[in-house]
Design an enzyme around this catalytic site. Structure first.
Site, PDB file in Angstrom:
ATOM      1  N   HIS A 155       0.699  -1.111  -0.051  1.00  0.00           N
ATOM      2  CA  HIS A 155       0.067   0.118   0.070  1.00  0.00           C
ATOM      3  C   HIS A 155       0.908   1.082   0.070  1.00  0.00           C
ATOM      4  O   HIS A 155       0.324   2.329  -0.209  1.00  0.00           O
ATOM      5  CB  HIS A 155      -1.043   0.143   1.156  1.00  0.00           C
ATOM      6  CG  HIS A 155      -0.528   0.405   2.508  1.00  0.00           C
ATOM      7  ND1 HIS A 155       0.037  -0.661   3.533  1.00  0.00           N
ATOM      8  CD2 HIS A 155      -0.110   1.432   3.054  1.00  0.00           C
ATOM      9  CE1 HIS A 155       0.481  -0.127   4.536  1.00  0.00           C
ATOM     10  NE2 HIS A 155       0.405   1.053   4.411  1.00  0.00           N
ATOM     11  N   ASP A 253      -0.186  -7.543   1.683  1.00  0.00           N
ATOM     12  CA  ASP A 253       0.386  -6.341   1.765  1.00  0.00           C
ATOM     13  C   ASP A 253       1.876  -6.352   1.850  1.00  0.00           C
ATOM     14  O   ASP A 253       2.458  -5.951   2.784  1.00  0.00           O
ATOM     15  CB  ASP A 253      -0.257  -5.468   2.903  1.00  0.00           C
ATOM     16  CG  ASP A 253      -0.098  -4.187   2.760  1.00  0.00           C
ATOM     17  OD1 ASP A 253       0.384  -3.594   1.774  1.00  0.00           O
ATOM     18  OD2 ASP A 253      -0.219  -3.313   3.926  1.00  0.00           O
ATOM     19  N   SER A 352       4.256   2.187   8.121  1.00  0.00           N
ATOM     20  CA  SER A 352       3.993   1.390   7.063  1.00  0.00           C
ATOM     21  C   SER A 352       5.238   1.015   6.268  1.00  0.00           C
ATOM     22  O   SER A 352       5.985   1.712   5.941  1.00  0.00           O
ATOM     23  CB  SER A 352       2.732   1.620   6.334  1.00  0.00           C
ATOM     24  OG  SER A 352       1.744   2.005   7.214  1.00  0.00           O
TER      25      SER A 352
END
Length: 478
Positions: A155, A253, A352
């Site tokens: 992402h 992811d 992230s």
């Protein structure tokens, strides 16, 4: 023993059945010879039971390559990702140690964490994007895993735009200080021939060594070591987002970003190891996560300094009950995820893509970091999205995919192979594969042994037929 064989048979049946759309090719490779797997990755011919029983994979990118049967045994093109990871980690270990074999990097937030020591996590990477002529906006993290590749979250890099570029920053510690004008010595060492563009990397190493070698002239000044910026900023050339990443949800992811030019290894920039034991569930362990993300819930700014925190692994059953979100994970927590964290200690926004790391002994010492998870998403107390429990992409679940990108020329046998280029063509009517001598075409790039440079004829079979044959062979002797 009977139970073990039966379990292996069931595993083979399930593993093959799930890939019923794969193309199965019959080849003429002999036991131990190199062979070509899907995606231009090199494998070697091994008996199917021995391959699968030792953690090997036989299917890549919708393709299963059979080899020539031997003594009525089925041989397949096999690759062992955990052994490829081990080969790479052994190579990186030399960079993490000084000439005496001692750890050369400093050893001794993220929510509830503390500031990391300078150079403590040389594999940590800042990832940002740049739109047209604007400055780079850093919003994610990552981990260096080869001179050309960074492991991060899907992402973080899945958006595509003709005016959008992605960048990686290495050797960073404090974003408020510009370290691109500071310099540090470049480290030189072994470059595995299995790596992507290995020949180019090896040539650069040889050239650098010749430029810094002493001529022997007593009147000349001995040259110093090659120097480079403490902080290196490099644009990404390509982002390999996992093919099963659904974008709308948080499954698979994970992504591997390829750089336009390789990083130069220094004491502040080093690659992490990949998991060496894919079966490790990390239960009862405390792992370390690092990043420049928010250090407290509700903060609007990322931390200027790299933060670290040690957090406990949470079993999947507990995680499944605590992380419920029909919008982001409609199927709940899966085996391809890791959960870790405790109240007040967690990764957060801005972390992230960053690494969740373990320390595994290599050469008798725990110098290098092993990245076992990639920061994906989390849950917090109240309306907060962090500070309670983090969910990570489990790196070991993607080991074949990752190593196939960064080290396509290694089979996992412990030996590297010289790089050549082969052209593979398959026709729907004749189903013939031609393996030619080295060319400079834009098709599949891989490695082959000398015995495989001749023409190879292959026939396409259905996976159910292959499954039936494999199942018969595997059940013999039960």
């Amino acid at each position: 023993m009977w139970v073990g064989k039966l379990g292996l048979v069931v595993w083979v049946y399930a593993a093959t059945w799930c890939c019923v759309s794969a193309e199965v090719l019959q080849g003429n490779g002999l036991p131990g010879e190199d062979c070509l797997m899907g995606g231009g990755v090199v494998g070697y011919c091994e008996e199917v039971k021995a391959c699968l029983g030792d953690g090997g994979v036989v299917e890549r990118e919708g393709r299963v390559q059979l080899c020539r049967p031997h003594h009525n045994d089925i041989y397949v093109c096999c690759r062992k990702p955990r052994l490829v990871a081990k080969e790479l980690c052994e190579a990186w270990a030399g960079y993490w140690r000084d000439e005496n074999g001692n750890c050369a990097t400093e050893t001794p937030l993220i929510v509830g964490g503390q500031e990391a020591n300078i150079g403590e996590f040389p594999n940590a990477v800042l990832i940002g994007s740049k739109y047209k002529n604007e400055g780079i906006r850093y919003e994610c993290g990552g981990s260096l895993i080869s001179p050309y590749h960074v492991l991060t979250a899907a992402h973080c890099v899945f958006v595509h735009s003709p005016h959008l570029t992605y960048w990686a920053k290495f050797g960073e510690h404090d974003t408020s200080h510009d370290g691109t004008s500071d310099f540090t010595p470049v480290l030189r060492g072994h470059i595995p021939s299995s790596l992507y563009r290995a020949a180019e990397l090896q040539e650069r190493t040889l050239t650098a060594r010749s430029n810094t070698s002493f001529s022997g002239d007593p009147t000349s000044t001995p040259p110093g070591p090659e120097m480079t910026s403490v902080e290196q900023v490099i644009e990404m050339e390509f982002k390999e987002v996992h093919p099963h990443y659904p974008r709308l949800y948080n499954y698979h992811d994970i992504a591997v970003a390829r750089l336009k030019s390789p990083v130069k290894f220094t004491r502040r920039v080093l690659p992490a190891c990949l998991p060496l034991d894919p079966t490790d569930d990390y239960q009862n362990k405390r792992l370390t996560v690092v990043g420049w993300g928010h250090t407290a819930s509700g903060m609007q700014e990322m931390s200027s300094t790299l933060q670290k925190v040690e957090i406990p692994v949470v079993d999947l059953l507990t995680c499944f009950s605590k992380v419920v979100n029909p919008y982001s994970i409609p199927m709940g927590i899966t085996k391809d995820m890791l959960c870790a964290g405790e109240l007040g200690k967690d990764s957060c926004q801005g972390d992230s893509g960053g690494p969740l790391m373990d320390r595994v002994a290599v050469r008798g010492a725990t110098c290098e970091h092993t990245v076992v998870g990639v920061v994906s998403f989390g849950v917090g107390a109240g309306r907060s999205r962090c500070g309670r429990l983090g969910v990570y992409a489990r790196v070991s679940s993607y080991l074949d995919w990752i190593t196939g990108i960064i080290a396509p020329n290694s089979t996992g046998q412990g030996a590297y192979h010289t790089t050549t280029t082969t052209t593979t063509t398959a026709t729907t009517n004749s189903s013939i594969i031609s393996v030619t001598t080295p060319t400079t075409t834009k098709t599949t790039t891989t490695t082959t042994a000398a015995t495989t440079t001749a023409r190879v004829t292959a026939t396409t079979e259905s996976v159910p037929e292959l499954l039936e044959i494999m199942f018969e062979r595997m059940t013999e002797g039960l």
